[in-house]
Scaffold this active site. Structure first.
Site, PDB file in Angstrom:
ATOM      1  N   LEU A  11      -4.824 -13.916  18.381  1.00 54.15           N
ATOM      2  CA  LEU A  11      -4.902 -15.355  18.577  1.00 54.15           C
ATOM      3  C   LEU A  11      -3.683 -15.787  19.394  1.00 54.15           C
ATOM      4  O   LEU A  11      -2.575 -15.295  19.160  1.00 54.15           O
ATOM      5  CB  LEU A  11      -4.884 -16.053  17.217  1.00 54.15           C
ATOM      6  N   ARG A  55     -30.013 -24.465   5.620  1.00 61.40           N
ATOM      7  CA  ARG A  55     -29.521 -23.124   5.951  1.00 61.40           C
ATOM      8  C   ARG A  55     -30.445 -22.383   6.912  1.00 61.40           C
ATOM      9  O   ARG A  55     -31.607 -22.144   6.612  1.00 61.40           O
ATOM     10  CB  ARG A  55     -29.323 -22.304   4.667  1.00 61.40           C
ATOM     11  N   LYS A 100      -9.998 -19.487  16.484  1.00 62.14           N
ATOM     12  CA  LYS A 100      -9.345 -19.669  15.177  1.00 62.14           C
ATOM     13  C   LYS A 100     -10.392 -20.158  14.178  1.00 62.14           C
ATOM     14  O   LYS A 100     -10.398 -21.321  13.763  1.00 62.14           O
ATOM     15  CB  LYS A 100      -8.166 -20.650  15.305  1.00 62.14           C
ATOM     16  N   ARG A 145      -5.717 -25.908  21.613  1.00 63.91           N
ATOM     17  CA  ARG A 145      -6.333 -24.687  21.075  1.00 63.91           C
ATOM     18  C   ARG A 145      -7.572 -25.011  20.250  1.00 63.91           C
ATOM     19  O   ARG A 145      -8.596 -24.323  20.331  1.00 63.91           O
ATOM     20  CB  ARG A 145      -5.322 -23.894  20.235  1.00 63.91           C
ATOM     21  N   GLU A 191      -1.624  -8.079  15.535  1.00 65.67           N
ATOM     22  CA  GLU A 191      -0.928  -9.258  15.027  1.00 65.67           C
ATOM     23  C   GLU A 191      -0.972  -9.217  13.512  1.00 65.67           C
ATOM     24  O   GLU A 191      -1.577  -8.318  12.928  1.00 65.67           O
ATOM     25  CB  GLU A 191      -1.568 -10.546  15.554  1.00 65.67           C
ATOM     26  N   HIS A 197     -29.435 -19.492  10.302  1.00 67.75           N
ATOM     27  CA  HIS A 197     -28.273 -18.968  11.030  1.00 67.75           C
ATOM     28  C   HIS A 197     -27.999 -19.690  12.350  1.00 67.75           C
ATOM     29  O   HIS A 197     -26.873 -20.085  12.621  1.00 67.75           O
ATOM     30  CB  HIS A 197     -28.443 -17.479  11.317  1.00 67.75           C
ATOM     31  N   TYR A 209     -10.182 -24.081  12.484  1.00 66.95           N
ATOM     32  CA  TYR A 209      -9.115 -24.815  11.819  1.00 66.95           C
ATOM     33  C   TYR A 209      -7.826 -24.727  12.623  1.00 66.95           C
ATOM     34  O   TYR A 209      -7.702 -23.926  13.553  1.00 66.95           O
ATOM     35  CB  TYR A 209      -8.893 -24.285  10.398  1.00 66.95           C
TER      36      TYR A 209
END
Lengths: 285, 285
Positions: free
Chosen positions: B207, B100, B149, B52, B182, B102, B33
């Site tokens: 990040l 589903r 991220k 990014r 952070e 993995h 995101y």
């Protein structure tokens, strides 16, 4: 493939089954799940799975979405509506829908509940077990709270993909001390040359597997010696047998680790027997 | 609150905006995101955010869901339809919908795209900045790939909740060596008694914040000395000033760490100036 899913109070066609984009499961991985085996159209070890679910929810301070008895009915109904006799039922509970903000919602929010089920051919599982699977090792890179069965599974996704790209089916995490913790979606076991069955203690670094717990009963009944202690990949490579446990795999023999054959490179006799005996000790509802 | 969201090709009413229950973002946190500031109805530092985003997607081997120019149009359209002049626009991209399992889907799957926007009163931000915020320290317990991220944010959720319960707004992670990495949703900065501005290098453990990167340009223009190095909570408590950076917060003064006042316990003069100067260096599209 599941045709009918339960989503927040409704049984829906799978193609139309959806959750809100601000479901915290989607934006924050703020939810937990369970996968139970279905066998003879019944859910295996339901009570144990629900005990673990409730623990996961408690650790995250997510409320139980409904009474346990109601959840059982929903899960059985999803199994029934999908006509699954052998397979798995998947339950996911997230903290619910709320405007995006990391901390918990400050107003009451109903947890989201999703249940799906799908058939898996028992023959397919038996065939895989007859061949055995390969595992790779992978540096442990998950957060420490793997005791919570959360959907924060991105590290597991990447480890499983790495396994597949190396011709294997599972990745065994190796911690900073050089010991195997567990698989990306299973618990890890070896059997030593003198028939001791070794798996890491569920006290640290792993999820307390339900199949793992039941298998410990099987071992006791078969008078096999259990050692709950860490082991290294080198010990695994030199072991007589190895296997993994998971609800979707029961006991699955492991025949190679990082492409080194384990034992004679074929599924071991003890692992095969454990797989056969397992359901005498599991509960079905 | 966002009234209109973009979801996989459609602009939808927020209440009806949904993703499939087997979206891998929901079941595996298999997505990334970005959050961009909106100011004067324009998106701030769009290009840097998208650079990014593309890096995050590359690291996870998720395809860009559409051309960058198209994504810009979609995000601007969500801002426009929600009539946001000041606030944030949120973009989430997941690997898409698949049964589903993995490992990555073995058949081609279109990534899912969700965009929302909401207004935040500039006055509210200014008021908070005038008071400053408190932070707590929290043992680092995220996976090592925080340079991606991703929406695998459960550890951050719990850290933010811990901060709130201790009367603070942010948690600063402290690594095994005792250094701040952070914040749970921001980068961490201190200003020493001799006016050196200190923040951890983006090379490891954090990040690479966009606001962080732009602020480095601001520091250069203001002829402030930057030191990219780790610092401890003790050094923070003894610092002249402290602040956090994030797209939704710009430069936000920190006035206490673990309830110990920083400086005179009020927002520092340099942090205030950095906040004022910031948008001279940010780009708006």
């Amino acid at each position: 493939m599941s045709r009918i899913a339960y989503v927040n109070g409704q049984y829906e066609l799978m193609g139309a089954a959806s959750v809100h984009i601000e479901d915290r499961g989607y934006q924050f991985a703020d939810g937990v799940y369970e996968v139970c085996e279905i066998r003879g159209a019944k859910i295996i070890d339901f009570t144990k799975h629900m005990t673990r679910l409730q623990r996961s929810l408690r650790e995250l301070r997510i409320a139980m979405p409904m009474a346990l008895a109601a959840l059982q009915i929903v899960m059985q109904e999803v199994v029934r509506r999908n006509r699954v006799r052998s397979g798995i039922v998947y339950l996911q509970v997230s903290r619910g829908v709320s405007r995006r903000d990391h901390a918990f919602p400050t107003h009451p929010v109903a947890p989201s509940v999703v249940v799906t089920a799908r058939g898996i051919s028992p023959q397919k599982g038996s065939d895989t077990a007859a061949r055995g699977i390969k595992v790779i090792t992978h540096a442990e890179n998950r957060w420490p709270r793997v005791d919570i069965k959360s959907v924060s599974l991105l590290p597991n996704v990447l480890a499983k993909q790495a396994a597949r790209e190396q011709g294997a089916s599972e990745a065994w995490y190796v911690d900073a001390q050089g010991f195997v913790t567990e698989g990306a979606s299973s618990n890890a076991w070896i059997i030593t040359k003198d028939d001791r069955v070794v798996t890491r203690s569920a006290d640290s670094g792993i999820l307390a597997g339900i199949t793992r717990a039941v298998l410990i009963d099987v071992l006791a009944a078969m008078q096999l010696k259990l050692e709950e202690r860490p082991f290294t990949p080198a010990e695994a490579a030199a072991a007589k047998e190895a296997f993994v446990t998971a609800s979707s795999q029961i006991v699955m023999p492991v025949v190679a680790i990082d492409n080194q054959p384990i034992g004679d490179g074929r599924p071991g006799a003890i692992a095969r027997r454990l797989r056969e005996e397992f359901h005498r000790f599991a509960e079905a509802v």
